[in-house]
Design a protein around this motif. Structure first.
Motif, PDB file in Angstrom:
ATOM      1  N   VAL A  23      -4.208   0.840  -1.491  1.00  0.00           N
ATOM      2  CA  VAL A  23      -2.801   0.466  -1.366  1.00  0.00           C
ATOM      3  C   VAL A  23      -2.507  -0.754  -2.237  1.00  0.00           C
ATOM      4  CG1 VAL A  23      -1.054  -0.407   0.238  1.00  0.00           C
ATOM      5  CG2 VAL A  23      -2.548   1.479   0.929  1.00  0.00           C
ATOM      6  N   LEU A  24      -3.415  -1.717  -2.228  1.00  0.00           N
ATOM      7  CA  LEU A  24      -3.230  -2.909  -3.049  1.00  0.00           C
ATOM      8  C   LEU A  24      -3.214  -2.540  -4.531  1.00  0.00           C
ATOM      9  CD1 LEU A  24      -2.875  -5.955  -2.980  1.00  0.00           C
ATOM     10  CD2 LEU A  24      -5.357  -6.170  -3.039  1.00  0.00           C
ATOM     11  N   GLU A  25      -4.036  -1.603  -4.919  1.00  0.00           N
ATOM     12  CA  GLU A  25      -4.055  -1.154  -6.316  1.00  0.00           C
ATOM     13  C   GLU A  25      -2.692  -0.596  -6.719  1.00  0.00           C
ATOM     14  OE1 GLU A  25      -6.158   2.261  -9.031  1.00  0.00           O
ATOM     15  OE2 GLU A  25      -7.390   1.278  -7.506  1.00  0.00           O
ATOM     16  N   VAL A  26      -2.067   0.172  -5.845  1.00  0.00           N
ATOM     17  CA  VAL A  26      -0.742   0.712  -6.135  1.00  0.00           C
ATOM     18  C   VAL A  26       0.272  -0.424  -6.283  1.00  0.00           C
ATOM     19  CG1 VAL A  26       1.159   2.094  -5.192  1.00  0.00           C
ATOM     20  CG2 VAL A  26      -1.191   2.927  -5.031  1.00  0.00           C
ATOM     21  N   CYS A  27       0.198  -1.414  -5.387  1.00  0.00           N
ATOM     22  CA  CYS A  27       1.129  -2.550  -5.460  1.00  0.00           C
ATOM     23  C   CYS A  27       0.956  -3.337  -6.756  1.00  0.00           C
ATOM     24  CB  CYS A  27       0.925  -3.480  -4.265  1.00  0.00           C
ATOM     25  SG  CYS A  27       1.412  -2.778  -2.686  1.00  0.00           S
ATOM     26  N   VAL A  28      -0.288  -3.582  -7.144  1.00  0.00           N
ATOM     27  CA  VAL A  28      -0.564  -4.373  -8.345  1.00  0.00           C
ATOM     28  C   VAL A  28      -0.240  -3.571  -9.604  1.00  0.00           C
ATOM     29  CG1 VAL A  28      -2.396  -5.522  -9.665  1.00  0.00           C
ATOM     30  CG2 VAL A  28      -2.258  -5.843  -7.183  1.00  0.00           C
ATOM     31  N   ARG A  29      -0.434  -2.270  -9.554  1.00  0.00           N
ATOM     32  CA  ARG A  29      -0.148  -1.418 -10.722  1.00  0.00           C
ATOM     33  C   ARG A  29       1.300  -1.591 -11.193  1.00  0.00           C
ATOM     34  NH1 ARG A  29      -2.798   2.487 -13.116  1.00  0.00           N
ATOM     35  NH2 ARG A  29      -4.285   2.816 -11.440  1.00  0.00           N
ATOM     36  N   ASP A  30       2.205  -1.876 -10.271  1.00  0.00           N
ATOM     37  CA  ASP A  30       3.612  -2.074 -10.636  1.00  0.00           C
ATOM     38  C   ASP A  30       3.806  -3.257 -11.581  1.00  0.00           C
ATOM     39  OD1 ASP A  30       4.293   0.048  -9.003  1.00  0.00           O
ATOM     40  OD2 ASP A  30       4.909  -1.212  -7.317  1.00  0.00           O
ATOM     41  N   TYR A  31       2.827  -4.151 -11.635  1.00  0.00           N
ATOM     42  CA  TYR A  31       2.943  -5.367 -12.454  1.00  0.00           C
ATOM     43  C   TYR A  31       2.083  -5.333 -13.711  1.00  0.00           C
ATOM     44  CZ  TYR A  31       5.080  -7.270  -8.268  1.00  0.00           C
ATOM     45  OH  TYR A  31       5.894  -7.483  -7.194  1.00  0.00           O
ATOM     46  N   THR A  32       1.406  -4.227 -13.959  1.00  0.00           N
ATOM     47  CA  THR A  32       0.494  -4.167 -15.102  1.00  0.00           C
ATOM     48  C   THR A  32       0.875  -3.034 -16.042  1.00  0.00           C
ATOM     49  OG1 THR A  32      -1.076  -2.762 -13.911  1.00  0.00           O
ATOM     50  CG2 THR A  32      -1.430  -5.137 -13.773  1.00  0.00           C
ATOM     51  N   SER A  33       0.395  -3.154 -17.275  1.00  0.00           N
ATOM     52  CA  SER A  33       0.756  -2.142 -18.270  1.00  0.00           C
ATOM     53  C   SER A  33      -0.427  -1.289 -18.712  1.00  0.00           C
ATOM     54  CB  SER A  33       1.382  -2.818 -19.493  1.00  0.00           C
ATOM     55  OG  SER A  33       0.484  -3.749 -20.052  1.00  0.00           O
ATOM     56  N   SER A  34      -1.641  -1.647 -18.286  1.00  0.00           N
ATOM     57  CA  SER A  34      -2.808  -0.860 -18.688  1.00  0.00           C
ATOM     58  C   SER A  34      -3.843  -0.890 -17.565  1.00  0.00           C
ATOM     59  CB  SER A  34      -3.425  -1.426 -19.966  1.00  0.00           C
ATOM     60  OG  SER A  34      -4.046  -2.674 -19.702  1.00  0.00           O
ATOM     61  N   ASP A  35      -4.792   0.033 -17.662  1.00  0.00           N
ATOM     62  CA  ASP A  35      -5.868   0.060 -16.669  1.00  0.00           C
ATOM     63  C   ASP A  35      -6.715  -1.207 -16.742  1.00  0.00           C
ATOM     64  OD1 ASP A  35      -5.067   2.488 -15.680  1.00  0.00           O
ATOM     65  OD2 ASP A  35      -6.542   3.659 -16.799  1.00  0.00           O
ATOM     66  N   GLU A  36      -6.901  -1.721 -17.952  1.00  0.00           N
ATOM     67  CA  GLU A  36      -7.667  -2.959 -18.120  1.00  0.00           C
ATOM     68  C   GLU A  36      -6.966  -4.132 -17.421  1.00  0.00           C
ATOM     69  OE1 GLU A  36      -8.910  -5.884 -21.761  1.00  0.00           O
ATOM     70  OE2 GLU A  36      -9.032  -3.730 -22.119  1.00  0.00           O
ATOM     71  N   ASP A  37      -5.649  -4.234 -17.603  1.00  0.00           N
ATOM     72  CA  ASP A  37      -4.876  -5.277 -16.920  1.00  0.00           C
ATOM     73  C   ASP A  37      -4.942  -5.100 -15.405  1.00  0.00           C
ATOM     74  OD1 ASP A  37      -4.129  -6.406 -19.335  1.00  0.00           O
ATOM     75  OD2 ASP A  37      -2.121  -5.494 -19.339  1.00  0.00           O
ATOM     76  N   LEU A  38      -4.870  -3.862 -14.968  1.00  0.00           N
ATOM     77  CA  LEU A  38      -4.935  -3.575 -13.538  1.00  0.00           C
ATOM     78  C   LEU A  38      -6.254  -4.065 -12.954  1.00  0.00           C
ATOM     79  CD1 LEU A  38      -3.906  -2.261 -10.918  1.00  0.00           C
ATOM     80  CD2 LEU A  38      -4.895  -0.106 -11.746  1.00  0.00           C
TER      81      LEU A  38
END
Length: 105
Positions: free
Chosen positions: A78-93
């Motif tokens: 769930v946290l990954e989904v929340c943080v994904r909204d703020y990142t532009s790449s898998d590396e940033d995620l």
């Protein structure tokens, strides 16, 4: 200022993840899992042992262990989904997740 921003952003992400996690587990009929998770990780007084939580909720200690493991895994998702909204790449995620989770799980 940057540290204050980071703390606020992390708190916001964690709060949103907790809200989503509770809603998901409740919808699935697993609200007990969330209550155990909250009792174990978010008590203001001394942390409870698995045995103490098992007694409090009328479960076997191994059930507490299994429920907590399940919820920790779901929390990360769930946290990954929340943080994904703020990142532009898998590396940033990955980098942001490491930043948010350091010393918090």
């Amino acid at each position: 200022p940057e540290d204050a921003f980071d703390r606020e952003w992390i708190a916001s992400c964690m709060s949103e993840a907790m809200r989503r996690l509770e809603a998901a587990l409740t919808t699935e009929g697993r609200d007990l899992y969330f209550r155990l998770f909250r009792a174990y990780y978010f008590k203001e007084e001394a942390p409870l042992t698995h045995e103490a939580i098992a007694k409090k909720f009328g479960l076997a200690p191994h059930d507490v262990n299994n429920y907590l493991a399940y919820v920790r895994k779901r929390m990360r998702s769930v946290l990954e989904v929340c943080v994904r909204d703020y990142t532009s790449s898998d590396e940033d995620l990955r980098a942001e997740l490491l930043f948010v989770l350091r010393d918090r799980t």
